[in-house]
Each structure stands twice: as C-alpha cells, then as structure tokens.
Design a protein around this motif. Structure first.
Motif, PDB file in Angstrom:
ATOM      1  N   GLU A 161     -10.772   4.745 -24.164  1.00  0.00           N
ATOM      2  CA  GLU A 161      -9.197   5.234 -24.427  1.00  0.00           C
ATOM      3  C   GLU A 161      -8.810   4.746 -25.834  1.00  0.00           C
ATOM      4  O   GLU A 161      -9.063   3.457 -25.946  1.00  0.00           O
ATOM      5  CB  GLU A 161      -8.457   5.246 -23.311  1.00  0.00           C
ATOM      6  CG  GLU A 161      -8.704   5.815 -21.949  1.00  0.00           C
ATOM      7  CD  GLU A 161      -7.614   5.722 -21.150  1.00  0.00           C
ATOM      8  OE1 GLU A 161      -7.021   6.523 -20.723  1.00  0.00           O
ATOM      9  OE2 GLU A 161      -7.546   4.535 -20.614  1.00  0.00           O
ATOM     10  N   VAL A 162      -8.301   5.709 -26.541  1.00  0.00           N
ATOM     11  CA  VAL A 162      -7.575   5.241 -27.796  1.00  0.00           C
ATOM     12  C   VAL A 162      -6.322   5.606 -27.603  1.00  0.00           C
ATOM     13  O   VAL A 162      -5.725   6.536 -27.373  1.00  0.00           O
ATOM     14  CB  VAL A 162      -8.366   5.745 -28.962  1.00  0.00           C
ATOM     15  CG1 VAL A 162      -8.147   7.341 -29.060  1.00  0.00           C
ATOM     16  CG2 VAL A 162      -7.719   5.084 -30.196  1.00  0.00           C
ATOM     17  N   THR A 210     -10.970  19.655 -32.083  1.00  0.00           N
ATOM     18  CA  THR A 210     -11.455  20.909 -32.023  1.00  0.00           C
ATOM     19  C   THR A 210     -12.566  21.294 -32.967  1.00  0.00           C
ATOM     20  O   THR A 210     -13.621  21.802 -32.382  1.00  0.00           O
ATOM     21  CB  THR A 210     -10.604  22.089 -31.829  1.00  0.00           C
ATOM     22  OG1 THR A 210      -9.383  22.068 -30.956  1.00  0.00           O
ATOM     23  CG2 THR A 210     -11.158  23.504 -31.649  1.00  0.00           C
ATOM     24  N   THR A 211     -12.217  20.971 -34.148  1.00  0.00           N
ATOM     25  CA  THR A 211     -13.261  21.213 -35.268  1.00  0.00           C
ATOM     26  C   THR A 211     -14.476  20.282 -35.102  1.00  0.00           C
ATOM     27  O   THR A 211     -15.546  20.931 -35.130  1.00  0.00           O
ATOM     28  CB  THR A 211     -12.635  20.912 -36.674  1.00  0.00           C
ATOM     29  OG1 THR A 211     -11.392  21.776 -36.787  1.00  0.00           O
ATOM     30  CG2 THR A 211     -13.813  21.144 -37.858  1.00  0.00           C
ATOM     31  N   PHE A 212     -14.357  19.015 -34.733  1.00  0.00           N
ATOM     32  CA  PHE A 212     -15.275  18.239 -34.518  1.00  0.00           C
ATOM     33  C   PHE A 212     -16.283  18.794 -33.301  1.00  0.00           C
ATOM     34  O   PHE A 212     -17.421  18.816 -33.516  1.00  0.00           O
ATOM     35  CB  PHE A 212     -14.819  16.797 -34.130  1.00  0.00           C
ATOM     36  CG  PHE A 212     -15.797  15.656 -33.754  1.00  0.00           C
ATOM     37  CD1 PHE A 212     -16.182  14.963 -34.783  1.00  0.00           C
ATOM     38  CD2 PHE A 212     -16.592  15.805 -32.223  1.00  0.00           C
ATOM     39  CE1 PHE A 212     -17.496  14.110 -34.785  1.00  0.00           C
ATOM     40  CE2 PHE A 212     -17.409  14.730 -32.435  1.00  0.00           C
ATOM     41  CZ  PHE A 212     -17.927  13.742 -33.461  1.00  0.00           C
ATOM     42  N   ILE A 225     -14.690  14.692 -25.522  1.00  0.00           N
ATOM     43  CA  ILE A 225     -13.454  14.393 -25.985  1.00  0.00           C
ATOM     44  C   ILE A 225     -12.177  14.988 -25.309  1.00  0.00           C
ATOM     45  O   ILE A 225     -12.124  16.098 -25.112  1.00  0.00           O
ATOM     46  CB  ILE A 225     -13.284  14.362 -27.427  1.00  0.00           C
ATOM     47  CG1 ILE A 225     -14.450  13.761 -28.111  1.00  0.00           C
ATOM     48  CG2 ILE A 225     -11.996  13.741 -27.932  1.00  0.00           C
ATOM     49  CD1 ILE A 225     -14.505  14.116 -29.804  1.00  0.00           C
ATOM     50  N   LYS A 226     -11.170  14.047 -24.632  1.00  0.00           N
ATOM     51  CA  LYS A 226     -10.086  14.643 -23.888  1.00  0.00           C
ATOM     52  C   LYS A 226      -8.782  14.171 -24.789  1.00  0.00           C
ATOM     53  O   LYS A 226      -8.685  13.046 -24.949  1.00  0.00           O
ATOM     54  CB  LYS A 226     -10.140  14.378 -22.464  1.00  0.00           C
ATOM     55  CG  LYS A 226     -11.167  15.089 -21.700  1.00  0.00           C
ATOM     56  CD  LYS A 226     -11.118  14.553 -20.209  1.00  0.00           C
ATOM     57  CE  LYS A 226     -12.202  15.175 -19.547  1.00  0.00           C
ATOM     58  NZ  LYS A 226     -11.984  15.115 -17.936  1.00  0.00           N
ATOM     59  N   GLN A 227      -8.043  15.151 -25.015  1.00  0.00           N
ATOM     60  CA  GLN A 227      -6.910  14.790 -25.740  1.00  0.00           C
ATOM     61  C   GLN A 227      -5.736  14.354 -24.826  1.00  0.00           C
ATOM     62  O   GLN A 227      -5.464  14.780 -23.661  1.00  0.00           O
ATOM     63  CB  GLN A 227      -6.304  15.788 -26.778  1.00  0.00           C
ATOM     64  CG  GLN A 227      -5.416  15.420 -27.592  1.00  0.00           C
ATOM     65  CD  GLN A 227      -5.196  15.964 -28.928  1.00  0.00           C
ATOM     66  OE1 GLN A 227      -6.239  17.206 -29.208  1.00  0.00           O
ATOM     67  NE2 GLN A 227      -4.727  15.670 -30.072  1.00  0.00           N
ATOM     68  N   SER A 275      -9.209  10.209 -24.808  1.00  0.00           N
ATOM     69  CA  SER A 275     -10.451   9.443 -23.897  1.00  0.00           C
ATOM     70  C   SER A 275     -11.656  10.266 -24.532  1.00  0.00           C
ATOM     71  O   SER A 275     -11.678  11.565 -24.728  1.00  0.00           O
ATOM     72  CB  SER A 275     -10.252  10.048 -22.514  1.00  0.00           C
ATOM     73  OG  SER A 275     -11.349   9.762 -21.814  1.00  0.00           O
ATOM     74  N   PHE A 276     -12.599   9.368 -24.624  1.00  0.00           N
ATOM     75  CA  PHE A 276     -13.966  10.032 -24.928  1.00  0.00           C
ATOM     76  C   PHE A 276     -15.047   9.304 -24.332  1.00  0.00           C
ATOM     77  O   PHE A 276     -15.210   8.182 -23.903  1.00  0.00           O
ATOM     78  CB  PHE A 276     -14.140  10.291 -26.637  1.00  0.00           C
ATOM     79  CG  PHE A 276     -13.832   8.828 -27.199  1.00  0.00           C
ATOM     80  CD1 PHE A 276     -14.806   7.939 -27.513  1.00  0.00           C
ATOM     81  CD2 PHE A 276     -12.405   8.409 -27.753  1.00  0.00           C
ATOM     82  CE1 PHE A 276     -14.509   6.769 -27.901  1.00  0.00           C
ATOM     83  CE2 PHE A 276     -12.182   7.071 -28.396  1.00  0.00           C
ATOM     84  CZ  PHE A 276     -13.187   6.095 -28.524  1.00  0.00           C
ATOM     85  N   LEU A 277     -16.049  10.104 -24.129  1.00  0.00           N
ATOM     86  CA  LEU A 277     -17.456   9.393 -23.691  1.00  0.00           C
ATOM     87  C   LEU A 277     -18.530   9.565 -24.708  1.00  0.00           C
ATOM     88  O   LEU A 277     -18.769  10.581 -25.276  1.00  0.00           O
ATOM     89  CB  LEU A 277     -17.911  10.097 -22.346  1.00  0.00           C
ATOM     90  CG  LEU A 277     -19.214   9.939 -21.516  1.00  0.00           C
ATOM     91  CD1 LEU A 277     -18.875   8.389 -21.090  1.00  0.00           C
ATOM     92  CD2 LEU A 277     -19.259  10.972 -20.557  1.00  0.00           C
TER      93      LEU A 277
END
Length: 219
Positions: A116-117, A129-131, A159-161, A167-169
């Motif tokens: 998590e960031v 979204t672009t990524f 990636i979840k905003q 949050s990212f895996l």
C-alpha cells in the motif's frame, strides 16, 4: 534441530533501520530471551537465520518472514511469546509455524508481494488506467555492472486506487522482481509512504501466503 517459520511486522518506530539492523535485533533478542538458537559452524558462528526478502529502508510491513533453527524444540506459542518479550519496539512476531520436514528456502519460494502506498496528494486515475491498458512499460534499470531496459508491465498483477493512495500486487522474488519505487515512478507518484501487507508463494496457479503454502504442502 527444529526449524520454524516466523511471520513478523516492522512498525513505524523502526521504519528507517536497515535489513542488517533487523538481523542484529533478532540476534540480540535470542541472547536476551535465552532462546536455544542453532548456530553455524566455523570461527565466526552466527544464528541460523534465513529471511524471505530484505525490506527496503523506510518501508513498514505486516508480512515479513524468517526461518530460524533451534537446538531444541519449543512450542510455536512459546517461541513467539519469548521473542515478543525481548524484541525492540517496532518488531513483533505475528505467528510461528514449526516445519515437519525439509523445505525449500523462503527466498526461493517468494513470487509476489502486496503493498500500500499513502500520499498527501491525489494520485492520477488516468495514469493508473493508462498503465494498466498498456502491454509494455519499459524502464531503464541500472546496476553496478550494467544498464538494461526491462518491461515491468507483466510484473504488475493488480493496482487498486484508494482515497489516499494505492494498493498493488507485484512480482517479487529471485526469478522476477519489481521494486515498488519503479512502479510508482512510472505512475508519477512522489512523496509517499510505503507499507507492505503480505508476501506470497505460488501453489499450483494460485498465490498464497507462506503459512497457507506450508499447510497445503504438509497435508
């Protein structure tokens, strides 16, 4: 000799101590707690410790793992409680599992990790979204020996905003490894605080926690 996997957390109080300092903190705690740790052979004897992955400076975590070898058996609860009584503030054992048979090293099993960031400024949903829509995201990785371009898009699984961050895996481990900072730079995220939620192994086609992997493997 008995071997155990320990799950531990690294809290805010020790966010800026290094992986080497974590190792030393465990070594001191074994002595203070009179824990019968097994030592290596040779002139410079060290406790038999093997970490899943080193955690970067400044990162907190609830999902760190270490394997330790003891000269005599202790119950899982006794080992965890004895260490928690003497570990410094910010380090805490959250679980212990005794190994019933020889297992691969923790480091060789790691496949992914969730982070998590947290940020004070809003992260662009367009950048995220672009990524995710791209098949290739090329970055330049520089090491002491060479500089090379790598495609990091296949190393990002999710990636979840969130309201104040992401949050990212991502892939982590000896075979494929993405640094969180590399992903965040690609998303143009700055001035953040990073927290690691969990470490994952691969069981079949599914990512599972180390303790889940152990339960499935020892059945």
């Amino acid at each position: 000799m008995a071997k155990y996997w320990l799950k531990y957390s690294k809290g805010e109080a020790i966010r800026f101590i290094s992986h080497l300092d974590i190792l030393r903190a465990f070594e001191r705690s074994f002595r203070r707690g009179n824990i019968p740790v097994e030592y290596t052979q040779g002139f410079n004897k060290r406790p038999r410790l093997s970490f899943a992955t080193p955690l970067s400076l400044g990162v907190t975590s609830d999902g760190e793992y270490v394997e330790i070898a003891l000269a005599e058996d202790l119950s899982e609860k006794e080992l965890a409680d004895s260490l928690n009584d003497v570990l410094p503030e910010g380090l805490k054992i959250n679980g212990a599992k005794k190994l019933s048979k020889k297992m691969p090293t923790l480091g060789s099993l790691v496949q992914a990790a969730r982070f998590e960031v947290f940020t004070q400024s809003e992260i662009s949903s367009l950048n995220v979204t672009t990524f995710l829509d791209k098949k290739d995201v090329i970055i330049t990785r520089t090491s002491k020996r060479k500089t090379r371009d790598i495609n990091i898009r296949p190393l990002v699984f999710e990636i979840k905003q969130k309201s104040k961050g992401l949050s990212f895996l991502i892939a982590q481990g000896s075979e494929q490894n993405l640094r969180p900072s590399e992903l965040l730079t690609s998303l143009d995220v700055t001035n953040y605080q990073l927290h690691k939620n969990e470490t994952y192994f691969l069981y079949g086609e599914n990512l599972v926690t180390p303790f889940q992997w152990l339960e499935k493997t020892e059945m």
